[in-house]
Structures are given as structure tokens and as C-alpha cells.
Design an enzyme around this catalytic site. Structure first.
Site, mmCIF file in Angstrom:
data_model
loop_
_atom_site.group_PDB
_atom_site.id
_atom_site.type_symbol
_atom_site.label_atom_id
_atom_site.label_comp_id
_atom_site.label_asym_id
_atom_site.label_seq_id
_atom_site.Cartn_x
_atom_site.Cartn_y
_atom_site.Cartn_z
ATOM 1 N N CYS A 1 0.834 -1.203 0.000
ATOM 2 C CA CYS A 1 0.000 0.000 0.000
ATOM 3 C C CYS A 1 0.871 1.257 0.000
ATOM 4 C CB CYS A 1 -0.980 -0.022 1.168
ATOM 5 S SG CYS A 1 -2.346 1.160 0.978
ATOM 6 N N HIS B 1 -3.621 -5.388 0.860
ATOM 7 C CA HIS B 1 -3.277 -5.876 2.193
ATOM 8 C C HIS B 1 -3.733 -7.330 2.347
ATOM 9 C CE1 HIS B 1 -2.420 -1.827 3.786
ATOM 10 N NE2 HIS B 1 -3.471 -1.415 3.093
#
Length: 522
Positions: free
Chosen positions: A337, A449
Site C-alpha cells: 500500500c 493488504h
């Protein structure tokens, strides 16, 4: 219409164990045949979980929903504050961002939100037998009582009875409990029906005289004492569990050494949790001011709430020259991310969505650029792998790995870049290609994630950094591990607290939980 039982777990302060005790109660009540739901009106954390239909809530409430064997929903944590900088926070309401607010702006906003939060609670209570509320911090912040929406004021609004939990490991537990009660206005003290002690080690009878004295002074009985659970393999919300997998904390121990850069605004640290439970794997979190280690098999750049600010701090830190040297040596670099966004050539934020900076150069390790947008992405995804990010692990090709996205940055891949996987939403609709690896296979990044929760993906990562399959044949699925730990937590709760007294005797089940229902959002 049947009204759900309402019980609340308050704490004498932050970190006393409220979240895990609520999770244990939820799993224990679910095993008793009750339909139970968790609720926390306001939480503050940069570690959130994505809901099945999109949106986000605090990880603690998502874990509690899993414990309760129900699907998490936005109403379980109506207000989530994600701290940023200069006293500002992003306010998430019912899973979606309302924008970024200063402290004074949020104080005004709370006046509007509190009646809505109470309505949301009643909607949950109408659909279950039991709602277990969790407080926030301490209920005795006497400077904030009139505007607090997460503790006694919330309990009073929905007619909930509360247990006040103290942490004996911190010392002074009787003073914690007595002082908290004494600081509350007389009309609020009746909300606290029981005291309880958490994290106890030793001979239980040593507490008897102290508990009797406090009950004699206050009239509040002790519901029970919960033993210290040690290190639970459960997702952490606010703090990294400082433990090494396999129990070996020596820097010279054999096995795989993973270094994680600890950003000042680190978020979604739960991406690292799966490593903590595998044998012969050592995880070191390095702050930007720390001395770098002599050796690392892999360096992980995790998520952050302030990508540009943390990257600027990284450039100025003593870790940056070490990081560059490790890259030259071929150490595997993995970005997730915000960490992945740093790998690009440039980061732009012209609208000031996340930073006061409109532009800054990235690490230029992968062929893409990033721009921040006001509309936030928060959704579960399926990543179908068609190009293995790890050399020597072609078995990943064709596999689908579950994960989630929480981001406001969008990547634009440069010409010729080939993504590693195709993302799909829960309906099977393609969301496009994502994830990149460099030509030498030493740098990989992804906006998704939760990839390491997949045992095959984690095993391929280990194979890449060591050149051989990880020897731990007992590596299990992270989801199964979480459920085992929740059952262990429920056993401890039932041993510590008389559930009949806590829940009351009128417990005709509203409806039994669906067989095998659970949430896979971690």
C-alpha cells in the site's frame, strides 16, 4: 419486540484489555447459542478492516464480529477516527469517509453524530439477543464527560450495564478501579454493575482481601479475575506485539530475518502478523532513527497514513543509505500500500488530500506514478496471480489470494509495465491489473493488504529469500489460527466470569448463528 440484553466493558484506561475481553465474551455467548453483536460507538486507530460490501471499521470490532460468528457491518463501529497530523483526523462514519476534521471541528460534528449513533445501536439491538459494547480509553476523563460518545454517556443512552476492567499488570489495580468510580458523577456510577481484573499472574486468593475492601467501600462487586493470556496470535489494533516467532529473541538466531520499516504514521501493521507465528522467522521493526541491522533477508515497507511525509522522513533518516545499500546487494524489498506507493517514480497530491506537499519524487524502483484522489478505495478484493512475484515459485500462477484495499492513492503504470495479478471484487468484476515486480525479482509491491495471510503466498516468499522451502511443516492457515485463539480466549473468559450473572437469566435465543459463519476480512 424483543429487546437485546446490553452489556458494556469499560476500562480504567487504554490498553487494559477491553477489546480482547469483549471478543472473548462474544465468542462465549455465541457458543451458548446467543446471537450476539459487538459495538463501539467511536474508535481511534489507523489499523482498520474492510467490510465485505466495502467501507471500513476498526479491526477490533471486525475481530469481535468474527468472535461472535456474525458478518461485520458498519454499525458495529459507527465512528472511526484515523489520526493524521497537526491534531487532524479522517472521520469515517458508517464505513465511509466524511473528510478530515480538526479537533474543534470534530467536537462540533459529534453533537450531530451522537443521536445517529444511538439509532444505529438500536438497529443492531433489534436483531440480536445480546450487544456487547466496548468503551474507549477511560470513562473518567472528567474534562470530556459532556461530549464523550463512547463510555458512560453511551451506556446511559441505551440502558446498558457495565463491567469496569482494570489491568493488574500495570500495578495499582485497586486504585485504578476505585479512583475511576469516584471521579464519575453520582448519577453515572450506577452504570458500573461490576468490577473485574485482567492480566493476573499468581495465586488468586491474594486478591481476596483487596477486592472485599473495594466492594465494601463502593458497593460494587467483582465479577471475576481473568488470567494473563500471554501472547495471543490475534490481529493487533494499536500496537505491535514485541515477540519473535518461535520465542527466540536473540539477534544472532538462525532462520529468516525480516526487517519492517516502522513509519511515524504506520498503518495496517496486521500485514506483518502472519510472520510472527511461523517458526524460525524473526521480525524486527525499525524506527527511522534506529541503527540498521547487519543482515536482513527481506525489508518490508508497510502501509502508512502519510505516504509523502513518511517518505520525506525516510530520505532524511540514517536508514535510507542502508536501504539503498541493501537494494544494491539484492536484498528482497517488499512494499505494501503506502510502502508500495513509495516505490514509484513520483507521488502527486495536488488537492492536498493527504499532505501539504503537492509533489515529491519516489524511490523509482518500480515503473509507475501515484496520484492521490479525494474518493477513498476501501474494499475486499480477490487477486488472481498470473505472474509470480517471487522467482522459483511458479506454483502461485493461477492461484487466487484474498485481500483488501484501503487507499486514496491511484497508481498509473508506465508503458511496458506488466502487473503480477488481476484484481476482482466480490461479484467477480475485474478491477484491473495491480502489483509489480522488477526485472531482477528483488523489488515487489502491491496495494493489496492481507496477501501474507495466505500460507502458499507466505511460503513462496520464504522460498524466495532463502532459496529453499521453509522447514516449518506445521505452518497453518492464518484464518484457522485466529479462530483457535478466539476459542481459547472464550475459554478463559468463561473460566474467569460467571456468564449467567453477567448476561442475566432471560436468554431465550433470538436465532442461532449460521453454521460456520465467520468473517474473513483480516
Amino acid at each position: 419486540m424483543k429487546s437485546a440484553t446490553r452489556r458494556m466493558v469499560l476500562g480504567t484506561g487504554s490498553g487494559v484489555g477491553k477489546s480482547l475481553v469483549v471478543a472473548g465474551i462474544c465468542r462465549a455467548a455465541a457458543r451458548m447459542g446467543l446471537r450476539v453483536m459487538p459495538f463501539k460507538s467511536q474508535n481511534m486507530s489507523n489499523n482498520s478492516a474492510v467490510l465485505p460490501g466495502g467501507g471500513e471499521i476498526a479491526r477490533a470490532q471486525a475481530l469481535q464480529a468474527r468472535a461472535a460468528l456474525v458478518v461485520p457491518e458498519a454499525g458495529m463501529n459507527p465512528v472511526l477516527l484515523k489520526p493524521m497530523d497537526k491534531g487532524r483526523s479522517q472521520v469515517i462514519f458508517l464505513g465511509r469517509s466524511l473528510g478530515i476534521f480538526s479537533i474543534s471541528e470534530y467536537r462540533e460534528l459529534k453533537k450531530e453524530l451522537f443521536p445517529k449513533v444511538c439509532e444505529i445501536f438500536e438497529n443492531l439491538a433489534a436483531r440480536c439477543d445480546l450487544v456487547v459494547l466496548e468503551g474507549a480509553g477511560s470513562p473518567a476523563e472528567i474534562n470530556l464527560l459532556d461530549e464523550d460518545i463512547a463510555n458512560i454517556r453511551m451506556a446511559r443512552a441505551v440502558d446498558a450495564q457495565a463491567m469496569l476492567l482494570g489491568d493488574i499488570e500495570r500495578g495499582g489495580v485497586f486504585a485504578q478501579l476505585f479512583g475511576t468510580l469516584e471521579l464519575l458523577p453520582p448519577e453515572d456510577r450506577s452504570i458500573i454493575r461490576w468490577f473485574a481484573i485482567n492480566k493476573f499472574r499468581g495465586e488468586r486468593s491474594l486478591l481476596d482481601s483487596g477486592m472485599e475492601a473495594i466492594t465494601n467501600r463502593t458497593g460494587v462487586p467483582f465479577l471475576g479475575v481473568m488470567d494473563h493470556m500471554g501472547s495471543l496470535a490475534l490481529p493487533d489494533e494499536d500496537s505491535f506485539r514485541t515477540r519473535e516467532a518461535g520465542g527466540d529473541t536473540e539477534m544472532s538466531c538462525p532462520g529468516i530475518h525480516i526487517v519492517v520499516i516502522e513509519w511515524p504514521h504506520l498503518s495496517n501493521r496486521s500485514d506483518i502478523d502472519p510472520f510472527l507465528n511461523d517458526k524460525d522467522v524473526r521480525v524486527t521493526f525499525l524506527s527511522l532513527s534506529a541503527a540498521p541491522p547487519e543482515h536482513a533477508h527481506a525489508i518490508v515497507l508497510p502501509g502508512t497514513r502519510q505516504t509523502m511525509e513518511d517518505l520525506r522522513a525516510f530520505y532524511d533518516s540514517p536508514l535510507y543509505p542502508w536501504f539503498c545499500e541493501q537494494h544494491k546487494k539484492g536484498t528482497l524489498l517488499f512494499g505494501i500500500c503506502g510502502g508500495y506507493q513509495m516505490f514509484g517514480h513520483e507521488i502527486r497530491d495536488p488537492e492536498g488530500v493527504e499532505s501539504s506537499r503537492s509533489w515529491m519524487p519516489g524511490l523509482a524502483l518500480l515503473p509507475f506514478s501515484v496520484r492521490f484522489h479525494e474518493k477513498k478505495i476501501a474494499r475486499p478484493v480477490q487477486a488472481r496471480i498470473f505472474r509470480s512475484p517471487f522467482s522459483g515459485s511458479d506454483n502461485l500462477v493461477g492461484m487466487t489470494v484474498s485481500g483488501y484495499e484501503i487507499r486514496q492513492g491511484r497508481q498509473t503504470m508506465h508503458e511496458g509495465a506488466v502487473p503480477c495479478f488481476e484484481l476482482y471484487d466480490n461479484e467477480g468484476v475485474s478491477l484491473g491489473g495491480e502489483g509489480l515486480v522488477n526485472a531482477s525479482g528483488t523489488v515487489f509491491g502491491s496495494p493489496v493488504h492481507g496477501l501474507f495471510d495466505s500460507t502458499p503466498f507466505r511460503q513462496a516468499f520464504y522460498t524466495r529469500v532463502t532459496g529453499k522451502r521453509h522447514p516449518d511443516s506445521s505452518m497453518d492457515n492464518a484464518e484457522e489460527r485466529i479462530d483457535r485463539e478466539l476459542d481459547r480466549l472464550a475459554d478463559a473468559v468463561m473460566e474467569a466470569f460467571p456468564m449467567e450473572e453477567f448476561l442475566g437469566h432471560d436468554r431465550t435465543p433470538f436465532s442461532l448463528p449460521k453454521e460456520g459463519a465467520r468473517s474473513d476480512v483480516f
